[in-house]
Design a protein around this motif. Structure first.
Motif, PDB file in Angstrom:
ATOM      1  N   ASP A  46      -2.840  10.451  -2.646  1.00 22.93           N
ATOM      2  CA  ASP A  46      -3.827  10.435  -1.555  1.00 22.93           C
ATOM      3  C   ASP A  46      -5.203  10.017  -2.065  1.00 22.93           C
ATOM      4  N   PHE A  47      -5.567  10.501  -3.248  1.00 21.60           N
ATOM      5  CA  PHE A  47      -6.848  10.132  -3.858  1.00 21.60           C
ATOM      6  C   PHE A  47      -6.930   8.616  -4.068  1.00 21.60           C
ATOM      7  N   SER A  92      -7.435   6.789  -0.898  1.00 20.29           N
ATOM      8  CA  SER A  92      -8.831   6.914  -0.482  1.00 20.29           C
ATOM      9  C   SER A  92      -9.727   5.969  -1.266  1.00 20.29           C
ATOM     10  N   ARG A  93      -9.511   5.877  -2.567  1.00 25.61           N
ATOM     11  CA  ARG A  93     -10.276   4.951  -3.394  1.00 25.61           C
ATOM     12  C   ARG A  93     -10.056   3.506  -2.932  1.00 25.61           C
ATOM     13  N   GLU A 106     -12.184   2.925   0.056  1.00 21.35           N
ATOM     14  CA  GLU A 106     -13.588   2.788  -0.334  1.00 21.35           C
ATOM     15  C   GLU A 106     -13.882   1.364  -0.797  1.00 21.35           C
ATOM     16  N   SER A 144      -5.649  -2.471   5.478  1.00 21.17           N
ATOM     17  CA  SER A 144      -5.322  -1.197   6.132  1.00 21.17           C
ATOM     18  C   SER A 144      -4.065  -1.348   6.977  1.00 21.17           C
TER      19      SER A 144
END
Length: 339
Positions: free
Chosen positions: A128-129, A132-133, A136, A151
């Motif tokens: 998940d991290f 997220s990166r 970003e 996306s």
């Protein structure tokens, strides 16, 4: 049983190689690796430790290379594609972390899978991290079109993984459904990785679509070969446990073809095996023998060659040169490889 190597015909009769692609993208990959290293850092030590275990564990890095090679192909001279290639790699790495938890895998690229070392909860959360990166990095690029492409691919990948999960242990899965799954779970990111190179270079719609088609067809070919390798290679070559797909009840194309072509007795075996009732080493050997007797691996690789040729044909609108030839060889290598 060693993996068959079935090259596409080459004019110079030389074996296909990934080396031209590696050479073409070497400088760009150095920049990408720097971004990867910087963006996987966290004040929580477990995050870079777990992410680094997988990211530094080898792998062909073909997806970010597609972004870099596509930029070379269209003559892009900026640096935006470095962060986007990193986003592509983070999306891919996140899906691997999640996949290994779902599949209960023990090996990844010849090493213990992250979930075996760090546990399932940590693998899910670090995945998940990395997602997220990746987002970003997409937002930092500032292009709504790029954000929509990457996306959108992320959502399609997730849909493909869920589709594969629901098809697991279903013996009546069709070849058409199987192709639908791999177009989503694998080919969508290949397509997006190649396409964003044309977007940052402000190419024509025709060039953008051509790179999308190249990546999409390459991704299908790549996954077909991956699924063939599970039945015609060994764990040392594959970097994962031999027969994983078989024991997990995945209806990949070699099994779909062998089941369709089998006798009633053979079909009864496949029904029991895919349901999870015949998963011993002896059962795996029998499955491999049945697949071989019906040429199911050879025909899976033949289908892969078809998609690889479609990928190559998509590049025909671009001028011949170092970048195009490297991308052609990457497509040829993707179907000739045995690992």
């Amino acid at each position: 049983m060693p993996a068959d190597v079935i090259p596409l015909p080459r004019k110079d009769n030389a074996p296909a190689s990934l080396e031209p692609m590696l050479g073409l993208t070497a400088q760009g990959m150095n920049a990408v690796n720097s971004v990867i290293l910087a963006r996987m850092q966290s004040d929580i030590p477990l995050i870079p430790a777990l992410a680094g275990h997988l990211i530094s564990g080898g792998g062909k890095r073909l997806r970010p290379m597609l972004t870099l090679a596509g930029a070379e192909l269209v003559g892009y001279n900026g640096t935006r594609h470095h962060k986007l290639a990193t986003a592509v790699e983070f999306i891919h790495t996140a899906t691997l972390l999640h996949d290994d938890v779902v599949d209960g895998s023990d090996l990844r690229r010849g090493k213990a899978a992250a979930n075996i070392i760090f546990g399932n909860p940590a693998s899910i959360l670090v995945g998940d991290f990395l997602f997220s990166r990746a987002f970003e990095l997409m937002v930092e690029d500032g292009s709504l079109k790029v954000l929509k492409i990457l996306s959108g691919a992320s959502a399609i990948i997730a849909e493909g993984e869920v589709d594969q999960l629901t098809a697991q242990r279903k013996i009546d899965t069709s070849e058409e459904h199987y192709l639908q799954i791999i177009r989503a779970k694998t080919a969508a990111l290949f397509a997006a990785a190649a396409r964003v190179a044309a977007v940052v270079a402000e190419c024509s719609d025709e060039q953008e679509q051509a790179l999308d088609e190249y990546g999409r067809n390459l991704g299908v070919a790549f996954q077909l070969v991956d699924d063939a390798i599970d039945y015609d290679s060994d764990a040392a070559a594959m970097g994962k446990d031999r027969g994983d797909d078989f024991r997990e009840g995945k209806m990949t194309l070699p099994v779909i073809l062998a089941y369709a072509r089998g006798s009633e007795e053979e079909r009864a075996f496949w029904k029991a095996a895919i349901a999870g009732h015949r998963t011993s080493d002896a059962d795996l050997d029998h499955a491999i023998a049945l697949i071989g007797s019906h040429n199911a691996v050879a025909d899976t690789r033949a289908r892969a060659r078809h998609f690889a040729q479609r990928a190559i044909d998509a590049l025909s609108i671009f001028p011949d040169g170092k970048a195009r030839q490297a991308m052609v060889q990457a497509a040829e290598f993707s179907v000739s490889r045995g690992y």
